[in-house]
Design an enzyme around this catalytic site. Sequence first.
Site, PDB file in Angstrom:
ATOM      1  N   LYS A  51      69.060  32.723  60.821  1.00  0.00           N
ATOM      2  CA  LYS A  51      67.657  32.371  60.626  1.00  0.00           C
ATOM      3  C   LYS A  51      66.777  33.249  61.502  1.00  0.00           C
ATOM      4  CE  LYS A  51      67.813  28.566  64.007  1.00  0.00           C
ATOM      5  NZ  LYS A  51      66.868  29.148  64.967  1.00  0.00           N
ATOM      6  N   LYS A  80      69.058  26.147  68.332  1.00  0.00           N
ATOM      7  CA  LYS A  80      68.807  27.552  68.637  1.00  0.00           C
ATOM      8  C   LYS A  80      67.304  27.836  68.632  1.00  0.00           C
ATOM      9  CE  LYS A  80      73.204  28.659  68.800  1.00  0.00           C
ATOM     10  NZ  LYS A  80      73.701  27.298  69.003  1.00  0.00           N
ATOM     11  N   ASP A  81      66.933  28.867  69.387  1.00  0.00           N
ATOM     12  CA  ASP A  81      65.525  29.221  69.523  1.00  0.00           C
ATOM     13  C   ASP A  81      64.870  29.497  68.179  1.00  0.00           C
ATOM     14  OD1 ASP A  81      64.984  30.088  72.692  1.00  0.00           O
ATOM     15  OD2 ASP A  81      67.060  30.241  72.046  1.00  0.00           O
ATOM     16  N   ARG A  82      63.597  29.155  68.101  1.00  0.00           N
ATOM     17  CA  ARG A  82      62.830  29.485  66.902  1.00  0.00           C
ATOM     18  C   ARG A  82      62.410  30.951  66.919  1.00  0.00           C
ATOM     19  NH1 ARG A  82      56.656  27.638  65.252  1.00  0.00           N
ATOM     20  NH2 ARG A  82      56.543  28.964  63.401  1.00  0.00           N
TER      21      ARG A  82
END
Length: 347
Positions: A51, A80-82
């Site tokens: 992503k 998880k980080d955006r």
Amino acid sequence: MSDILSSLAYLTGKPVASAKIKAQPEHFQVREDLGFAFTGEGEHLLVRIRKTGENTSFVANELAKACGVKSKDVSWAGLKDRHAVTEQWLSVHLPKGETPDFSAFLAQHPSIEILATDRHNKKLRPGDLVGNEFVVTLSEVTDVADVEQRLEKVKQVGVPNYFGSQRFGNDGNNLEEASRWGRENVRTRNQNKRSMYLSAARSWIFNRIVSARLENGVFDKFIDGDVAQTASGTQLVDASNMAALQAQFAQGEVAITAALAGDNALPTQADALTLEQPFLDEEPDLMALIRGNRMRHDRRDIALKPQDLAWTVDGNNITMTFSLDAGSFATSIVRELVIEEKVEREY
């Protein structure tokens, strides 16, 4: 980094260089490592996704729609980080063994890719991973030489194993809510909120203890009454074993730990108890929340040493590669290297 971390001590002093972090999603890449093989059969469809600029919860909700299941039927090992490009596994409860057609899902979400699918006999749960691999680019670094010197130090001794600002929410909102819940004796069935606020409470007290050890010059030294983490478990430090444990620490065989506060008494004694206990006493609201939810005391290493740390320099950009065990924060490494410049993101 977030202002909530600004009061915490640095291992090598506050950085002199500034840089942009996550100026582009590709500047912060994360690859999840679960550390185990799937059974190849079972009620759960495992989907490996990549992503870009999206958070895990959003992707999981959209994947649930594509699979015709409820959001609660999709789970993950870690958030998880955006603002990044990240790879991770999601599990979907599909007991009939079907594999949905994801073509419409992928067409609707160009920021999401499906890299692989598999089957497993258990769903993924938070913490079901051994670690993450990172590729992090610091852009527009104002003092490359200083950052490289700091990287050499990090490679040798690591950094304070602080919980990153993500743990405390936007502008520290999770920590503020944790204090309010403890003060007002809030009760809820919302497991996600309760988990977030409890994590913020324990993480903040831990961070303060680690900072105090740095300020007192005992970040890399055992003191009387410490709890050492050894290969076989924990061990109380006293005059009879301190020299031997310190020698093992120098070889990377044992670790110094700090408190993840619980409703039971700290296991530290003597000087270590004198150092740790005040930070619990100074946070009565957070401790009320922790005790009210019967969290048990735990320990966490105070130092974070990245594995396989390497870096390249391209002009005023520095790209680092390294791996971290689960529960560690890449932002805690970046914090020791540079002061983060504000980035106006379009993603």
